[in-house]
Design a protein around this motif. Sequence first.
Motif, PDB file in Angstrom:
ATOM      1  N   ASP A   1    -116.849  27.499  34.831  1.00 42.34           N
ATOM      2  CA  ASP A   1    -115.712  27.552  35.754  1.00 42.34           C
ATOM      3  C   ASP A   1    -115.320  26.159  36.230  1.00 42.34           C
ATOM      4  N   PHE A   2    -116.317  25.323  36.510  1.00 50.52           N
ATOM      5  CA  PHE A   2    -116.031  23.960  36.958  1.00 50.52           C
ATOM      6  C   PHE A   2    -115.358  23.150  35.853  1.00 50.52           C
TER       7      PHE A   2
ATOM      8  N   ASP B   1    -110.258  20.759  33.749  1.00 51.99           N
ATOM      9  CA  ASP B   1    -109.189  20.684  32.758  1.00 51.99           C
ATOM     10  C   ASP B   1    -107.832  20.888  33.432  1.00 51.99           C
ATOM     11  N   ARG B   2    -107.725  21.870  34.316  1.00 44.96           N
ATOM     12  CA  ARG B   2    -106.476  22.105  35.048  1.00 44.96           C
ATOM     13  C   ARG B   2    -106.181  20.959  36.003  1.00 44.96           C
ATOM     14  N   ALA B   3    -107.200  20.432  36.633  1.00 41.16           N
ATOM     15  CA  ALA B   3    -107.002  19.337  37.587  1.00 41.16           C
ATOM     16  C   ALA B   3    -106.464  18.103  36.872  1.00 41.16           C
ATOM     17  N   ASP B   4    -106.912  17.864  35.648  1.00 42.24           N
ATOM     18  CA  ASP B   4    -106.393  16.725  34.882  1.00 42.24           C
ATOM     19  C   ASP B   4    -104.907  16.904  34.591  1.00 42.24           C
ATOM     20  N   LEU B   5    -104.505  18.127  34.249  1.00 41.92           N
ATOM     21  CA  LEU B   5    -103.089  18.374  33.973  1.00 41.92           C
ATOM     22  C   LEU B   5    -102.245  18.183  35.229  1.00 41.92           C
ATOM     23  N   VAL B   6    -102.733  18.644  36.365  1.00 36.56           N
ATOM     24  CA  VAL B   6    -102.009  18.479  37.626  1.00 36.56           C
ATOM     25  C   VAL B   6    -101.929  16.998  37.993  1.00 36.56           C
ATOM     26  N   ALA B   7    -103.036  16.285  37.820  1.00 34.97           N
ATOM     27  CA  ALA B   7    -103.049  14.862  38.143  1.00 34.97           C
ATOM     28  C   ALA B   7    -102.088  14.089  37.233  1.00 34.97           C
ATOM     29  N   ALA B   8    -102.018  14.455  35.957  1.00 28.78           N
ATOM     30  CA  ALA B   8    -101.105  13.772  35.034  1.00 28.78           C
ATOM     31  C   ALA B   8     -99.651  14.046  35.405  1.00 28.78           C
ATOM     32  N   ALA B   9     -99.350  15.284  35.815  1.00 30.34           N
ATOM     33  CA  ALA B   9     -97.977  15.625  36.204  1.00 30.34           C
ATOM     34  C   ALA B   9     -97.586  14.935  37.505  1.00 30.34           C
TER      35      ALA B   9
ATOM     36  N   ALA C   1    -128.938  28.955  42.988  1.00 29.29           N
ATOM     37  CA  ALA C   1    -128.928  27.950  41.927  1.00 29.29           C
ATOM     38  C   ALA C   1    -127.666  28.121  41.084  1.00 29.29           C
ATOM     39  N   LEU C   2    -127.206  27.012  40.486  1.00 29.40           N
ATOM     40  CA  LEU C   2    -126.043  27.077  39.601  1.00 29.40           C
ATOM     41  C   LEU C   2    -126.382  27.886  38.361  1.00 29.40           C
ATOM     42  N   GLN C   3    -125.445  28.669  37.925  1.00 29.73           N
ATOM     43  CA  GLN C   3    -125.585  29.450  36.709  1.00 29.73           C
ATOM     44  C   GLN C   3    -124.656  28.869  35.645  1.00 29.73           C
ATOM     45  N   TYR C   4    -124.811  29.305  34.409  1.00 26.19           N
ATOM     46  CA  TYR C   4    -123.973  28.824  33.313  1.00 26.19           C
ATOM     47  C   TYR C   4    -122.490  29.074  33.605  1.00 26.19           C
ATOM     48  N   ASP C   5    -122.158  30.246  34.155  1.00 26.11           N
ATOM     49  CA  ASP C   5    -120.756  30.565  34.466  1.00 26.11           C
ATOM     50  C   ASP C   5    -120.179  29.618  35.507  1.00 26.11           C
ATOM     51  N   ASP C   6    -120.987  29.166  36.450  1.00 21.53           N
ATOM     52  CA  ASP C   6    -120.516  28.205  37.453  1.00 21.53           C
ATOM     53  C   ASP C   6    -120.110  26.888  36.796  1.00 21.53           C
TER      54      ASP C   6
END
Length: 124
Positions: free
Chosen positions: A89-90, A95-103, A81-86
């Motif tokens: 992390d997602f 957040d990083r994926a948005d920055l990469v997509a914007a660049a 099952a998914l945990q809070y840390d999962d």
Amino acid sequence: MTTIKASCPTCGDVELTAHQVRLVVCSVRTWSYYAFSCATCLEEVRKPAGRDVVALLISGGVIAEPWAVPAEALEFHDGPALQYDDVLDFALWLDRADLVAAAAAPLPARPVGGEDLGVPQHRA
């Protein structure tokens, strides 16, 4: 007016009207239930409602509320099952994926004017 007899686990037998009973009929039959608030102890009592109970309550004037369970909720899922840390992390990955997509996004097109071609522009 029809009297519906039910049982409270604390107080014993109680008499109810159709308006005091909530009947939820689920697309998964074993998840259907009826509920009522006990007039004596004020606790909500919830009990399973099989096909016979559903028919009996409807014949007594209780309005059935349909409940359709989405197919996704019934799917079998393998793995832990998914945990809070999962989830955290997602969220950080998003957040990083948005920055990469914007660049990586193309720059907005600029209108081409005379100055862009080396021709001086006269302004009034």
